[in-house]
Design a protein around this motif. Sequence first.
Motif, PDB file in Angstrom:
ATOM      1  N   PHE A   1       3.331   1.297   3.118  1.00 12.85           N
ATOM      2  CA  PHE A   1       3.485   0.120   3.978  1.00 12.85           C
ATOM      3  C   PHE A   1       4.091  -1.003   3.132  1.00 12.85           C
TER       4      PHE A   1
ATOM      5  N   THR B   1       4.038  -3.672   7.350  1.00 13.46           N
ATOM      6  CA  THR B   1       2.626  -3.953   7.624  1.00 13.46           C
ATOM      7  C   THR B   1       2.420  -4.382   9.079  1.00 13.46           C
TER       8      THR B   1
ATOM      9  N   ALA C   1       5.918  -5.028   2.852  1.00 16.09           N
ATOM     10  CA  ALA C   1       5.867  -6.375   3.431  1.00 16.09           C
ATOM     11  C   ALA C   1       7.284  -6.803   3.768  1.00 16.09           C
TER      12      ALA C   1
ATOM     13  N   GLU D   1       0.858  -1.184   0.000  1.00 13.46           N
ATOM     14  CA  GLU D   1       0.000   0.000   0.000  1.00 13.46           C
ATOM     15  C   GLU D   1       0.893   1.232   0.000  1.00 13.46           C
TER      16      GLU D   1
ATOM     17  N   ARG E   1       2.374  -1.237  11.015  1.00 12.85           N
ATOM     18  CA  ARG E   1       1.080  -0.574  10.778  1.00 12.85           C
ATOM     19  C   ARG E   1      -0.008  -1.165  11.665  1.00 12.85           C
ATOM     20  N   ASP E   2      -0.071  -2.483  11.725  1.00 16.07           N
ATOM     21  CA  ASP E   2      -1.130  -3.115  12.496  1.00 16.07           C
ATOM     22  C   ASP E   2      -0.930  -2.919  13.990  1.00 16.07           C
TER      23      ASP E   2
END
Length: 964
Positions: free
Chosen positions: A201, A168, A203, A151, A171-172
């Motif tokens: 974001f 990610t 991976a 993203e 982010r979470d």
Amino acid sequence: MKARRSVRPLRWVAVREVRAEVPLLVCLAVLVALLTAVAAAGPGLLDRLAGRALASRLEQEQQVEPGVLFSARFEPADSADADAWASDLAEDLLPVTEVIANAAPDALNGGLVHDSTRVELPLLRTVAGAGEVGLGLVYASDAPGRGAYVEGRPPARSGKRVEIAVSTRTRDALKLRLGQELPLSPGALDKVQATAVVVGFFAADDTDAKSGDADSTGSKGAEGKGAEGKGGDAKSAGVAGGDRLWHEVPLLAGPSRFPPRSAAGLDWEARALVAPGTVTALQAQAGAVLTVTWGMRLDLDARTAARFAGERGQGELQRLLVRYPDDARSVFCGDIADFGGMFCEIGPHPASTLQHSTHLPDALTDFGRQWRQGRVVISFALASLLVVGLLAAAVTALLAVRRSLDAHRLKRARGASATGLALARALHTAPAVLLGLAAGIAAARSLPGPSPAYGQALLVAGLVWLLLPALTWHSLRDRSVRTGDGTGPFAAGRRLTAEAVVLLLAAAGVVALRTRGTAAEAGPDPLLAAVPALLGLATVAVLVRCYPLPVRILARFSARRRGVVALIALSRAAKEAPARALALLVLVVTLAGAVFGGFVAGTLAEGRREAAGWQVGADASYLGAHRSPAVAERLAQVRGVRETVSVRQLRVDPTSATSGSRYGIASLVGIDGAGLRAAAPHSPAARALDAAGLTGPQSGTDIRVLATGARAGDRLTITLHGRKMPLRVVGPLPDDVLQDPALGPLRGTTPSRERLLLADNRALTAIGASDFEGSSLLLYGPHLDVQTLRSLVPRAGHDTAVGELRIRSEEQADATADGMISVLRDAHTTCTALAVLLALLALVLELLLSAEARGRTTAYLRTLGLGGRATTGLHLLQLLPMVVAAVAGGTALGLTLPALLGPALDLREFTGGPAAPTPHPDLLLTAALGAGLGTLVVVAVGVETWIGRRRGLGAVLRLGRNGD
């Protein structure tokens, strides 16, 4: 017409003779080709295997960080009115990157390549949806490109705002969203007030992400150009750069949570990727001095690795690696000593001279020590293969001599000389030997690497060629013709003398090898090559003397029962034991080599795993816990950690409190005895402390200890900062405590001392934490959260101030993936497979050699009414004692070879650990070899029985033959 009719039968006789020689010539050519190929390619093969092992070791050593690290401190740009956002740090760093890459020695053939350039900013404080966050900003030239982003996009290199990209998982965990603005306030980096915008974001688990995108945070577009001349930089960084980045900066992959009510006042710690312009802008705002790090990776091709794998090559490579940083430093900023000043430049930034760190010289030293032992194993396998091949050639020659013995004796009776007949056999077999020699040398030349060893190939081909003429002369000499097949009057004495000489030579070879060790030069060691044959001969000499005795006893017991099959078979097996010596020698040497190789490979594999467990001490261990107590506290609270045990060590020089004599330099080790007893009930240290009562309540001011070389009741005194502390010995230290894994992390990283004092940590409260020379925090738990542990302490070792975290699963995985053990296993498997094939050939030829005598015995018994099933049993029982003796002797020799070689093969050099590795023989391989040999004998007996049924008695029973 009569003359013509007499010529045609002569021609057919000549054709039959040539056809009879064809199998012999083909067999000789194949044997010569195989043996000369092995002998000629042996030295080059060792070099290539060493190069493969070296390349694998270098790759393993650089899994978590590049082999050579350069760093320089730099200040904000000099110009006060310069626009900090206009500066492109990537372009400023590019000339320095080119200088460092171009300074790599030419002898490495482009193997030292630029891996990464990174700048890490100190922590800033911000607020996210999950709470207070300590955010560190990272610029990395090997950052993932746009393809890794799920993203958004990477931070733009051009722009005048702080753009960040996070993983990610970050982010979470922090509850971030695309486009969110995060206020940045001073933390470890002072005087900063800015707003960061989340623009992407990525991976972190995607190791296939493409690097070098135009909008990447890194400078692949810029720095990749400079490294292109050295080759492989973009490739190295692009293929695995992202994966290494997550290992070296694990907080980029995911954040770490602080424990509740921590002194830092933060809830999370995380890292984010930024563009190079952000680094210079925030640096100018804070007026801070930052550090840039360049990573150089040593990635040698196969030919270069083979050149540097030998002893001389290792010394040359170490000299190159030692000289390289000085060359790079001199080209970068001249011969300026580093006194902490900013005398150099990185673009407009004043900078310090280059500093460097590398662990590759130490890794090369360890590799050289281990490869010397590995070369012993491979050389032994090659030597065993050559010995088995020569024995197979000897059996082939014996079969050829036996087949033509009647014709040659007839020629001798007509006046031919034994020497002339032997020379004639040499001339007949010379074309086949030359053809095999040419094929073997061609095969050796086709392999990459150095030129073949032609001298060794000629020597082996000459030995194989001379075997048949020598055996022919021996069977036709005057004494042999006079005595026929009988034995001479002094045969028993000659046999005893030969056996004694063989035993003495074998003992002398083992003693010489243990005393001298192996030759330092590459290639097969002559002494090492002779030892397998000598030990095999000695084993066979003992077997031939010993195994007929139980066979005769079994024959006597079988005489009391009905039937003559067992009696005849066992009696003949005992009588013919000396005639089976050559077949026994082939089988014993083959089995011994195979069992020895499997024994070494299994012991090394398990020993490395055991040593890895000892070096960790628990499921995980944190070394340097006394220097970073906050990190140790956070590690203890990671999910999955059930128990923690603190181990500390202090260097002391005790003296006797009564006589004043010195006890000797010792290590005073303190352990949480009760905690260790709960976490590891089988720990020898925990049991010793508990048995001595040292884990109970402390009484008095004396430090109660268990000591090596002391008696219960002895009193010692140590002096610390001018203050004397009394020690009271409550008992001797058990020997198994020295091998306790709980002591492994400290004993493996501190100087080794003969004397050890063991106490409970509660008795050492008067000693300050800074006084201990080492400490470790042992973490116990069957399901540790490795990812969180690594986020707190990265595996990369250049930041020693944080300490070192060892995780058992990682260490054991590295031990399992060790390329040197893989090389040894592959070499041993290949040599064993070839040796087994040659041994099978020799065994089949040996069975053919003795088939005539067994056939006559069977024919006699068939005339007396012996059935087909009994005939099969007769053949099987007659060969069974030899097979059992060969399996027993070969297995025993293979298992005892490591002990016989002694210092010439020190397996502890491979494994490390507190003691020699526990033997782990390859039982499956040994059982498979024994079963395969038994299957071969059963098949041979079945085939021989079938042939015997199809052949009439008249074809076997001949008047005037006395060979039985």
